[in-house]
Design an enzyme around this catalytic site. Structure first.
Site, mmCIF file in Angstrom:
data_model
loop_
_atom_site.group_PDB
_atom_site.id
_atom_site.type_symbol
_atom_site.label_atom_id
_atom_site.label_comp_id
_atom_site.label_asym_id
_atom_site.label_seq_id
_atom_site.Cartn_x
_atom_site.Cartn_y
_atom_site.Cartn_z
ATOM 1 N N ALA A 124 42.479 52.388 55.515
ATOM 2 C CA ALA A 124 42.128 53.607 54.787
ATOM 3 C C ALA A 124 40.636 53.791 54.578
ATOM 4 O O ALA A 124 40.209 54.791 54.004
ATOM 5 C CB ALA A 124 42.838 53.613 53.432
ATOM 6 N N ASN A 190 43.723 48.314 48.474
ATOM 7 C CA ASN A 190 43.482 47.323 49.514
ATOM 8 C C ASN A 190 42.121 47.533 50.168
ATOM 9 O O ASN A 190 41.533 46.607 50.732
ATOM 10 C CB ASN A 190 44.579 47.378 50.570
ATOM 11 C CG ASN A 190 45.823 46.592 50.160
ATOM 12 O OD1 ASN A 190 45.757 45.397 49.903
ATOM 13 N ND2 ASN A 190 46.940 47.279 50.095
ATOM 14 N N HIS A 220 37.388 57.780 49.132
ATOM 15 C CA HIS A 220 36.667 56.523 48.949
ATOM 16 C C HIS A 220 35.197 56.777 49.239
ATOM 17 O O HIS A 220 34.850 57.323 50.287
ATOM 18 C CB HIS A 220 37.207 55.447 49.891
ATOM 19 C CG HIS A 220 38.678 55.236 49.794
ATOM 20 N ND1 HIS A 220 39.275 54.640 48.701
ATOM 21 C CD2 HIS A 220 39.694 55.562 50.643
ATOM 22 C CE1 HIS A 220 40.573 54.602 48.885
ATOM 23 N NE2 HIS A 220 40.852 55.158 50.048
#
Length: 269
Positions: A124, A190, A220
């Site tokens: 991700a 994660n 993010h």
């Protein structure tokens, strides 16, 4: 043909399996899937050419070239070393499990002893290639800010911190270091573990985690500084319709790794 075994058949495992079957993973073939309960398997006929089992011994008797873990931290602890010692590379989706130093050391030793590889995909997050290269410099600082909409936090410890249904402004659910964020949010952050392993480690990687009712995508933001210079990167991932804790890009990233392992032309290592 590169033989692939998948542990876990939730959202990510199912998407990876589908990618392999349609040929997106290059010269990879789906050989086996390990489930918690085979009786609950509802895959289509196109996937039944491989072994589908809830018997770990039967799964590891297959001559697998790589095992893709898509089943959570406990699966890493239960099967990670076993996969490597059985002669397969191990690709981890639940990379947050490696915040456990003892487990990380165990898997690294098993990989080295068996001549296999422990592989962490970008999943991700992005920019891991630059962060890993920059860590040779060395790096001075790495910071991650993760934001996800409220629906991504149901079923997590954040539910006990704040009323997700009534949230109207961004809420900071965590402010600390990656070792703690990986432990507290095993399904949701994660990315902090992957960033730590690429850069300055779990105890020096700074992490903030927000529940943000104003966004619809998982985002993010990464900032790193070091001898190489500076990087600022913002990523916006479309959440999976079946599991908003993760995004479609995770299975795509795993598929790319599988494709690269069998390709004579590779970009982005």
């Amino acid at each position: 043909m590169y033989k692939v075994g998948i542990i876990g058949y939730g959202t990510i495992g199912e998407d990876v399996a589908a990618s392999i079957i349609r040929g997106a993973a290059g010269e990879a073939r789906l050989a086996a899937i390990l489930l918690r309960d085979k009786s609950k398997f509802r895959g289509g006929e196109d996937i039944r050419d491989c072994l589908i089992t809830d018997d770990a011994d039967a799964f590891f008797r297959q001559p697998l070239d790589i095992v893709v873990e898509c089943a959570g931290h406990e699966a890493v602890r239960a099967y990670g070393e076993k996969a490597l010692l059985h002669g397969a590379d191990l690709l981890l989706v639940s990379v947050g499990a490696l915040a456990d130093e003892a487990l990380l050391g165990l898997l690294k030793a098993a990989a080295a002893g068996s001549g296999r590889r422990l592989i962490v995909p970008s999943a991700a997050i992005g920019g891991l290639d630059r962060i890993a290269a920059g860590s040779l410099g060395p790096l001075e600082e790495v910071t991650l800010i993760t934001r996800k909409p409220p629906r991504a936090w149901y079923g997590t410890p954040v539910e006990r911190q704040v009323d997700l249904a009534e949230l109207r402004e961004p809420y900071c659910a965590f402010d600390g270091v990656a070792r703690d964020s990986a432990r507290l949010f095993p399904e949701s952050v994660n990315v902090s573990a992957a960033l730590s392993l690429a850069g300055v480690g779990f105890d020096r990687t700074k992490v903030k985690v927000y529940v943000d009712p104003h966004i619809s995508h998982n985002t993010h933001e990464i900032e790193a500084r070091g001898k190489f210079g500076q990087i600022r990167l913002q990523i916006s991932n479309t959440p999976s319709a079946r599991n908003p804790k993760t995004g479609y890009i995770v299975a795509m990233s795993v598929t790319k790794v599988l494709r690269d392992l069998t390709s004579s032309f590779v970009i982005g290592l």
